[in-house]
Write an enzyme that holds these catalytic residues in place. Structure first.
Site, mmCIF file in Angstrom:
data_model
loop_
_atom_site.group_PDB
_atom_site.id
_atom_site.type_symbol
_atom_site.label_atom_id
_atom_site.label_comp_id
_atom_site.label_asym_id
_atom_site.label_seq_id
_atom_site.Cartn_x
_atom_site.Cartn_y
_atom_site.Cartn_z
ATOM 1 C CE1 TYR A 34 56.258 39.123 24.224
ATOM 2 C CE2 TYR A 34 54.438 40.249 25.369
ATOM 3 C CZ TYR A 34 55.729 40.348 24.799
ATOM 4 O OH TYR A 34 56.479 41.384 25.145
ATOM 5 N NE ARG A 98 22.315 46.960 22.352
ATOM 6 C CZ ARG A 98 23.213 47.585 21.938
ATOM 7 N NH1 ARG A 98 23.779 47.448 20.817
ATOM 8 N NH2 ARG A 98 24.038 48.018 23.171
ATOM 9 C CG HIS A 99 20.691 37.971 24.204
ATOM 10 N ND1 HIS A 99 20.997 36.904 24.238
ATOM 11 C CD2 HIS A 99 19.947 38.161 25.517
ATOM 12 C CE1 HIS A 99 20.840 36.171 25.527
ATOM 13 N NE2 HIS A 99 20.192 36.998 26.167
ATOM 14 C CB THR A 124 18.762 30.640 30.763
ATOM 15 O OG1 THR A 124 18.994 31.811 30.931
ATOM 16 C CG2 THR A 124 19.987 29.936 31.916
ATOM 17 C CB SER A 125 22.140 33.625 27.943
ATOM 18 O OG SER A 125 21.077 34.012 27.264
ATOM 19 C CG HIS A 172 69.000 36.923 54.969
ATOM 20 N ND1 HIS A 172 67.785 37.253 55.540
ATOM 21 C CD2 HIS A 172 69.292 35.916 55.765
ATOM 22 C CE1 HIS A 172 67.494 36.508 56.568
ATOM 23 N NE2 HIS A 172 68.561 35.760 56.647
ATOM 24 C CD GLN A 254 20.912 34.258 34.481
ATOM 25 O OE1 GLN A 254 21.748 34.944 34.137
ATOM 26 N NE2 GLN A 254 19.630 34.382 34.664
ATOM 27 C CB SER A 302 72.004 47.036 25.197
ATOM 28 O OG SER A 302 72.160 48.297 25.471
ATOM 29 N NE ARG A 316 59.693 37.979 25.724
ATOM 30 C CZ ARG A 316 60.230 37.283 24.856
ATOM 31 N NH1 ARG A 316 59.958 36.226 24.404
ATOM 32 N NH2 ARG A 316 61.383 37.720 24.370
ATOM 33 N NE ARG A 342 25.231 36.857 35.301
ATOM 34 C CZ ARG A 342 25.342 36.356 33.939
ATOM 35 N NH1 ARG A 342 24.187 35.888 33.575
ATOM 36 N NH2 ARG A 342 26.518 36.572 33.537
#
Length: 499
Positions: A34, A98-99, A124-125, A172, A254, A302, A316, A342
């Site tokens: 999409y 790991r960062h 900082t990150s 209604h 943070q 269909s 959709r 944080r």
């Protein structure tokens, strides 16, 4: 061996090794099926990580302007490598550290070695992470705005075209007083205008996180500038200016307040609500055979029932809208659960809900544009449905005309009540057309209106000010918006609706 045994033998044993190797990884349908190229780019790795580099460059540029020992050569090296990203190297470093941010700091330093010592200096990150999120949100909102304006423009033409086509109103989902097809469309437009106003306000008001430091105190920058508070304030202001923002959030921990995410996703939810209501109406009208969405010449409604013309695009829209409407709840929980300055439990969910909220809303607006541009009205069916109910609505007018001609109001009221009940019984009990007018035409009590009954039940007499309301709404509310955004209407969307 029977065919049933052969079937069981064929499917047992699990998935064969080596079969369909390119189709063994889950593909996100929102992206694969999409999403548009334009919105996908806003949330792409290319956009995200080049923006990180721009933010590092903006920080270094501002730090140099305010007196830190950063050379022109270092800045030039950074400028020359904004788009030179070795993603494999960054991924390798991320696995090592790991960062993710440090992985990309080293990837930038790899191609700008002289600048490596000053990349991310004092930051900082969240300096790159949060500020990039804000930039992506703002860019995505601009794209949403453009598409909202386009949908409003197309629906305006539809409303004007059918400003005075009487149609049965519903409350209604029961027949009520007449309105017009164009007037009903203005209800859809009005919802979208309310959404547009919120989008515009968010574009104008959303702040950068700015230069805040680890817990929002700017301590690292105060250290860099030897305790000069004024320079730290100038640094924050200058970085925002370089990145195209006129302000930063006044205070932060943070991160910027995750309440901003809630506000943003609430706006997208509002658009989804408007789209769902509009397409819900179209789906109901399609069932009545009064209005239909575009239907391609070779489209199959269909696989079993070849005659069907299902409102699949409207369906959709409703499906995607239902998803978008759930996202503010996740953002609300994320904000509420941010402890003190944080906690990292915001990270994973934000990587999902922010991009997906915009990707889905963008698709919804593309679909609305396509549906509105090809919306087909069947006037004869619309009139037939109105005329089936109109005799009941005309009874009060008939009553008043006969009273004015000298009739007894009470006697007339009882007679028309009986005729109405009998006509209703014919419609509901026998499945025959409404014959109330024929009954009135044969009753001498109503002789005063016999010669003008047909004129008295002209549907246009029962729509009130609907056509004039369309004209006024377009002139006073819609046209000023379209004039103010004329440049946006000139931009063609890259993607259409393919499925």
């Amino acid at each position: 061996m029977s065919n049933a045994d052969k079937f069981l033998d064929a499917i047992e044993g699990g998935f064969p090794d080596g079969a369909l190797p390119d189709q063994q990884v889950y593909e996100h349908p929102l992206v694969k099926r999409y999403a548009t190229k334009e919105m996908s780019f806003v949330w792409s790795p290319a956009m995200k990580f080049t923006t990180w580099r721009k933010l590092w460059l903006a920080l270094a540029t501002a730090e140099q302007e305010l007196g830190l020992d950063i050379s022109d050569e270092q800045l030039e090296e950074m400028r020359s490598n904004l788009y030179n990203i070795d993603f494999e190297f960054a991924k390798k470093k991320e696995s090592e550290f790991r960062h993710d941010v440090m992985g990309h700091v080293h990837a930038f330093g790899e191609v700008a070695p002289k600048a490596m010592p000053i990349i991310h200096l004092g930051a900082t990150s969240c300096y790159v992470g949060d500020n990039t999120d804000i930039i992506q949100i703002k860019d995505a909102m601009k794209l949403i705005k453009r598409k909202l304006v386009k949908v409003i423009s197309i629906l305006k033409e539809f409303a004007v075209k059918y400003r005075d086509l009487p149609t049965l109103g519903f409350t209604h989902y029961q027949p009520a007083q007449l309105t017009t097809v164009g007037k009903r469309a203005t209800l859809w437009i009005q919802d979208l205008i309310l959404d547009l106003e919120k989008v515009q306000r968010e574009i104008e008001d959303i702040p950068m996180r700015g230069v805040k430091g680890t817990t929002g105190t700017q301590a690292s920058f105060l250290e860099l500038f030897d305790g000069d508070h004024a320079k730290v304030r100038q640094l924050n202001k200058r970085v925002c200016e370089l990145m195209g923002f006129d302000r930063a959030i006044p205070v932060s921990g943070q991160t910027y307040s995750r309440k901003i995410d809630y506000s943003v996703l609430s706006i997208l939810s509002g658009i989804a609500q408007s789209a769902y209501k509009m397409c819900g109406d179209i789906r109901l009208l399609a069932n009545l055979k009064e209005v239909e969405e575009p239907f391609a010449k070779t489209q199959i409604g269909s696989s079993a029932m070849a005659y069907k013309r299902n409102p699949m695009r409207s369906e959709r829209v409703c499906s995607l809208a239902r998803y978008v409407m759930t996202l503010p709840t996740s953002a609300a929980n994320t904000h509420a659960n941010q402890w003190f300055e944080r906690t990292l439990d915001d990270s994973a969910v934000r990587r999902i809900i922010l991009p997906e909220g915009f990707l889905a809303t963008d698709v919804i607006l593309n679909l609305l544009e396509n549906i509105a541009d090809g919306l087909h009205v069947w006037p004869n069916v619309v009139r037939a449905h109105a005329m089936a109910e109109l005799p009941f609505m005309a009874t009060e007018v008939i009553l008043m005309e006969c009273v004015k001609a000298g009739g007894d109001r009470q006697e007339l009221h009882e007679a028309i009540r009986v005729h109405s009940m009998d006509a209703g019984a014919v419609v509901k009990g026998e499945g025959k057309p409404n014959d109330l007018m024929e009954r009135v035409a044969k009753d001498p009590l109503f002789a005063a209106v016999h010669s003008k009954l047909d004129a008295m039940i002209d549907p246009i007499l029962f729509v009130g000010r609907a056509p004039e309301q369309v004209d006024e709404f377009i002139a006073e509310e819609v046209d000023p918006i379209l004039e103010a955004n004329a440049d946006l209407l000139k931009i063609e969307s890259v993607d259409g609706v393919n499925v």
